[in-house]
Scaffold this motif. Sequence first.
Motif, mmCIF file in Angstrom:
data_model
loop_
_atom_site.group_PDB
_atom_site.id
_atom_site.type_symbol
_atom_site.label_atom_id
_atom_site.label_comp_id
_atom_site.label_asym_id
_atom_site.label_seq_id
_atom_site.Cartn_x
_atom_site.Cartn_y
_atom_site.Cartn_z
ATOM 1 N N GLU A 116 -4.754 -1.784 -11.198
ATOM 2 C CA GLU A 116 -4.712 -2.875 -10.252
ATOM 3 C C GLU A 116 -4.225 -1.954 -8.878
ATOM 4 N N THR A 117 -4.379 -2.667 -7.701
ATOM 5 C CA THR A 117 -4.185 -2.189 -6.509
ATOM 6 C C THR A 117 -2.912 -3.072 -6.105
ATOM 7 N N ASP A 118 -1.728 -2.305 -5.564
ATOM 8 C CA ASP A 118 -0.369 -3.300 -5.470
ATOM 9 C C ASP A 118 -0.680 -3.508 -3.730
ATOM 10 N N ALA A 119 0.375 -4.091 -3.162
ATOM 11 C CA ALA A 119 0.405 -4.738 -2.080
ATOM 12 C C ALA A 119 0.234 -3.498 -0.953
ATOM 13 N N ARG A 120 0.795 -2.370 -1.425
ATOM 14 C CA ARG A 120 0.171 -1.073 -0.406
ATOM 15 C C ARG A 120 -0.927 -0.452 -0.320
ATOM 16 N N GLY A 121 -1.726 -0.889 -1.399
ATOM 17 C CA GLY A 121 -3.289 -0.458 -1.558
ATOM 18 C C GLY A 121 -3.195 0.631 -2.398
ATOM 19 N N THR A 122 -2.195 1.125 -3.035
ATOM 20 C CA THR A 122 -2.121 2.187 -4.361
ATOM 21 C C THR A 122 -2.068 1.631 -5.867
ATOM 22 N N VAL A 123 -2.419 2.499 -6.432
ATOM 23 C CA VAL A 123 -2.756 2.140 -8.093
ATOM 24 C C VAL A 123 -1.493 1.751 -8.602
ATOM 25 N N ARG A 124 -1.314 0.815 -9.388
ATOM 26 C CA ARG A 124 -0.229 0.535 -10.368
ATOM 27 C C ARG A 124 -0.915 0.544 -11.779
ATOM 28 N N LEU A 125 -0.131 1.196 -12.484
ATOM 29 C CA LEU A 125 -0.643 1.502 -14.150
ATOM 30 C C LEU A 125 0.019 0.557 -15.049
ATOM 31 N N MET A 126 -0.546 -0.049 -15.998
ATOM 32 C CA MET A 126 0.001 -1.166 -16.727
ATOM 33 C C MET A 126 -0.200 -0.680 -17.966
ATOM 34 N N LEU A 127 0.947 -0.867 -18.843
ATOM 35 C CA LEU A 127 1.288 -0.555 -20.143
ATOM 36 C C LEU A 127 0.738 -1.768 -20.950
ATOM 37 N N PRO A 128 0.201 -1.594 -22.270
ATOM 38 C CA PRO A 128 -0.117 -2.718 -23.092
ATOM 39 C C PRO A 128 1.087 -3.801 -23.402
ATOM 40 N N ASP A 129 2.129 -3.235 -23.216
ATOM 41 C CA ASP A 129 3.416 -4.574 -23.432
ATOM 42 C C ASP A 129 3.601 -5.233 -22.085
ATOM 43 N N GLY A 130 2.904 -4.951 -21.019
ATOM 44 C CA GLY A 130 3.295 -5.924 -19.914
ATOM 45 C C GLY A 130 3.902 -5.095 -18.815
ATOM 46 N N ARG A 131 4.683 -3.783 -19.337
ATOM 47 C CA ARG A 131 5.327 -3.215 -18.116
ATOM 48 C C ARG A 131 4.425 -2.521 -17.217
ATOM 49 N N ASN A 132 4.672 -2.320 -15.850
ATOM 50 C CA ASN A 132 3.804 -1.838 -14.962
ATOM 51 C C ASN A 132 4.613 -0.833 -13.777
ATOM 52 N N TYR A 133 4.107 0.082 -13.452
ATOM 53 C CA TYR A 133 4.690 1.080 -12.551
ATOM 54 C C TYR A 133 3.682 1.684 -11.776
ATOM 55 N N SER A 134 3.953 2.133 -10.467
ATOM 56 C CA SER A 134 3.237 2.784 -9.577
ATOM 57 C C SER A 134 3.006 4.046 -9.819
ATOM 58 N N VAL A 135 2.035 4.693 -9.541
ATOM 59 C CA VAL A 135 1.860 5.850 -9.757
ATOM 60 C C VAL A 135 3.016 6.961 -9.053
ATOM 61 N N GLU A 136 3.511 6.625 -8.110
ATOM 62 C CA GLU A 136 4.690 7.267 -7.440
ATOM 63 C C GLU A 136 5.919 7.255 -8.511
ATOM 64 N N GLU A 137 5.990 5.757 -9.112
ATOM 65 C CA GLU A 137 7.181 5.758 -9.920
ATOM 66 C C GLU A 137 7.106 6.476 -11.259
ATOM 67 N N GLY A 138 5.703 6.661 -11.879
ATOM 68 C CA GLY A 138 5.371 7.286 -13.084
ATOM 69 C C GLY A 138 5.629 8.914 -12.674
ATOM 70 N N PHE A 139 5.127 9.410 -11.583
ATOM 71 C CA PHE A 139 5.302 10.983 -11.253
ATOM 72 C C PHE A 139 6.804 11.211 -11.002
ATOM 73 N N SER A 140 7.525 10.444 -10.379
ATOM 74 C CA SER A 140 8.897 10.619 -10.117
ATOM 75 C C SER A 140 9.890 10.766 -11.444
ATOM 76 N N MET A 141 9.381 9.775 -12.383
ATOM 77 C CA MET A 141 9.882 10.234 -13.663
ATOM 78 C C MET A 141 9.638 11.309 -14.278
ATOM 79 N N ILE A 142 8.387 12.028 -14.114
ATOM 80 C CA ILE A 142 8.065 13.438 -14.671
ATOM 81 C C ILE A 142 8.957 14.249 -14.023
ATOM 82 N N LEU A 143 9.399 14.140 -12.655
ATOM 83 C CA LEU A 143 10.087 15.153 -11.905
ATOM 84 C C LEU A 143 11.440 15.011 -12.199
ATOM 85 N N THR A 144 12.110 13.895 -12.756
ATOM 86 C CA THR A 144 13.434 14.067 -13.107
ATOM 87 C C THR A 144 13.882 14.562 -14.521
#
Length: 144
Positions: A116-144
Amino acid sequence: MFSSRLIGVLLVSLIVLESANAAVLGIDVGSQFLKAVLVQPGAPFEVVPNAQTKRKTSAMIGWDGEERLFAADAETSSTRKPAYTWSLLPRLLGRNSSHPAVQEIADVFGLPMQLETDARGTVRLMLPDGRNYSVEEGFSMILT
Protein backbone atom coordinates in the motif's frame (compact mmCIF):
# COMPACT_ATOMS: atom_id res chain seq x y z
CA MET A 1 49.97 38.48 22.84
CA PHE A 2 47.79 35.96 21.03
CA SER A 3 44.64 37.17 19.46
CA SER A 4 41.42 35.23 19.94
CA ARG A 5 41.32 34.64 16.18
CA LEU A 6 44.71 32.91 16.21
CA ILE A 7 43.68 30.74 19.15
CA GLY A 8 40.47 29.82 17.30
CA VAL A 9 42.43 28.81 14.18
CA LEU A 10 44.78 26.70 16.30
CA LEU A 11 41.86 24.95 18.03
CA VAL A 12 40.15 24.21 14.71
CA SER A 13 43.44 22.86 13.33
CA LEU A 14 43.85 20.56 16.32
CA ILE A 15 40.28 19.27 15.93
CA VAL A 16 40.82 18.58 12.22
CA LEU A 17 44.10 16.78 12.88
CA GLU A 18 42.54 14.73 15.66
CA SER A 19 39.57 13.69 13.51
CA ALA A 20 41.95 12.54 10.76
CA ASN A 21 42.96 9.68 13.06
CA ALA A 22 39.42 8.35 13.36
CA ALA A 23 38.19 5.06 11.93
CA VAL A 24 35.39 5.10 9.36
CA LEU A 25 32.77 2.41 8.81
CA GLY A 26 31.45 2.17 5.26
CA ILE A 27 28.36 0.16 4.37
CA ASP A 28 27.84 -1.08 0.82
CA VAL A 29 24.15 -1.75 0.31
CA GLY A 30 23.20 -3.94 -2.62
CA SER A 31 19.74 -5.19 -3.50
CA GLN A 32 20.28 -8.60 -1.86
CA PHE A 33 23.38 -8.26 0.30
CA LEU A 34 25.28 -5.67 2.28
CA LYS A 35 28.92 -5.45 3.30
CA ALA A 36 30.61 -3.38 5.98
CA VAL A 37 34.15 -2.07 5.57
CA LEU A 38 36.34 -0.58 8.30
CA VAL A 39 38.93 2.01 7.26
CA GLN A 40 41.53 3.02 9.83
CA PRO A 41 44.49 5.36 9.49
CA GLY A 42 47.69 3.53 8.60
CA ALA A 43 45.96 0.21 7.90
CA PRO A 44 44.45 -1.30 4.77
CA PHE A 45 40.67 -1.37 4.67
CA GLU A 46 39.09 -4.47 6.16
CA VAL A 47 35.76 -6.08 5.24
CA VAL A 48 34.02 -6.70 8.56
CA PRO A 49 32.75 -10.30 8.91
CA ASN A 50 29.23 -10.89 10.21
CA ALA A 51 28.25 -13.22 13.07
CA GLN A 52 28.61 -16.23 10.75
CA THR A 53 32.13 -15.01 9.77
CA LYS A 54 31.01 -14.26 6.21
CA ARG A 55 32.01 -11.14 4.32
CA LYS A 56 28.55 -10.38 2.96
CA THR A 57 25.29 -10.31 4.87
CA SER A 58 21.88 -11.01 3.43
CA ALA A 59 19.68 -7.88 3.45
CA MET A 60 16.63 -9.72 4.79
CA ILE A 61 14.40 -9.30 7.79
CA GLY A 62 11.81 -11.70 9.15
CA TRP A 63 9.58 -12.21 12.16
CA ASP A 64 8.91 -15.26 14.29
CA GLY A 65 6.11 -14.07 16.55
CA GLU A 66 7.43 -10.93 18.23
CA GLU A 67 11.09 -11.81 17.57
CA ARG A 68 12.84 -10.09 14.65
CA LEU A 69 15.21 -12.20 12.59
CA PHE A 70 18.04 -10.82 10.46
CA ALA A 71 20.29 -12.00 7.63
CA ALA A 72 20.92 -15.77 7.73
CA ASP A 73 18.26 -16.34 10.40
CA ALA A 74 15.67 -14.52 8.28
CA GLU A 75 16.82 -16.44 5.20
CA THR A 76 16.27 -19.74 7.03
CA SER A 77 12.89 -18.58 8.30
CA SER A 78 11.78 -17.61 4.78
CA THR A 79 11.25 -21.26 3.84
CA ARG A 80 8.93 -21.86 6.81
CA LYS A 81 7.25 -18.45 7.01
CA PRO A 82 7.63 -16.65 3.67
CA ALA A 83 4.81 -14.21 4.48
CA TYR A 84 6.81 -12.98 7.49
CA THR A 85 10.12 -12.48 5.63
CA TRP A 86 11.08 -9.48 3.51
CA SER A 87 13.98 -9.27 1.11
CA LEU A 88 15.08 -6.84 -1.62
CA LEU A 89 14.12 -3.86 0.58
CA PRO A 90 16.90 -1.62 -0.82
CA ARG A 91 15.25 -1.80 -4.25
CA LEU A 92 11.99 -0.52 -2.75
CA LEU A 93 13.46 2.50 -0.93
CA GLY A 94 11.80 5.76 -1.96
CA ARG A 95 9.47 4.18 -4.50
CA ASN A 96 5.68 4.04 -4.64
CA SER A 97 3.64 0.92 -5.36
CA SER A 98 3.17 1.82 -9.03
CA HIS A 99 6.93 2.04 -9.73
CA PRO A 100 8.11 -0.58 -12.28
CA ALA A 101 10.77 -1.96 -9.90
CA VAL A 102 8.15 -2.53 -7.19
CA GLN A 103 5.84 -4.22 -9.68
CA GLU A 104 8.71 -6.39 -10.94
CA ILE A 105 9.59 -7.53 -7.43
CA ALA A 106 5.92 -8.23 -6.69
CA ASP A 107 5.41 -10.15 -9.96
CA VAL A 108 8.72 -11.96 -10.49
CA PHE A 109 9.71 -12.64 -6.92
CA GLY A 110 6.16 -12.99 -5.61
CA LEU A 111 6.20 -10.70 -2.61
CA PRO A 112 4.24 -12.50 0.10
CA MET A 113 2.89 -9.26 1.51
CA GLN A 114 0.36 -6.60 0.62
CA LEU A 115 1.58 -3.32 -0.77
CA GLU A 116 0.00 0.00 0.00
CA THR A 117 1.15 3.53 -0.59
CA ASP A 118 1.35 5.70 2.53
CA ALA A 119 0.74 9.46 2.85
CA ARG A 120 4.28 10.19 1.59
CA GLY A 121 3.69 8.13 -1.52
CA THR A 122 6.14 5.35 -0.59
CA VAL A 123 5.45 1.66 -0.06
CA ARG A 124 4.28 0.20 3.25
CA LEU A 125 4.63 -3.54 3.74
CA MET A 126 1.93 -5.48 5.54
CA LEU A 127 2.45 -8.61 7.62
CA PRO A 128 -0.37 -11.19 7.77
CA ASP A 129 -1.01 -10.41 11.46
CA GLY A 130 -1.83 -6.76 10.65
CA ARG A 131 1.48 -5.11 11.54
CA ASN A 132 2.82 -2.83 8.84
CA TYR A 133 6.04 -0.93 8.35
CA SER A 134 7.39 1.49 5.78
CA VAL A 135 10.24 0.20 3.64
CA GLU A 136 12.52 2.69 5.41
CA GLU A 137 11.53 1.26 8.83
CA GLY A 138 12.19 -2.28 7.63
CA PHE A 139 15.56 -1.34 6.16
CA SER A 140 16.58 0.54 9.30
CA MET A 141 15.82 -2.62 11.29
CA ILE A 142 18.33 -4.46 9.09
CA LEU A 143 21.02 -1.85 9.80
CA THR A 144 20.56 -1.87 13.57
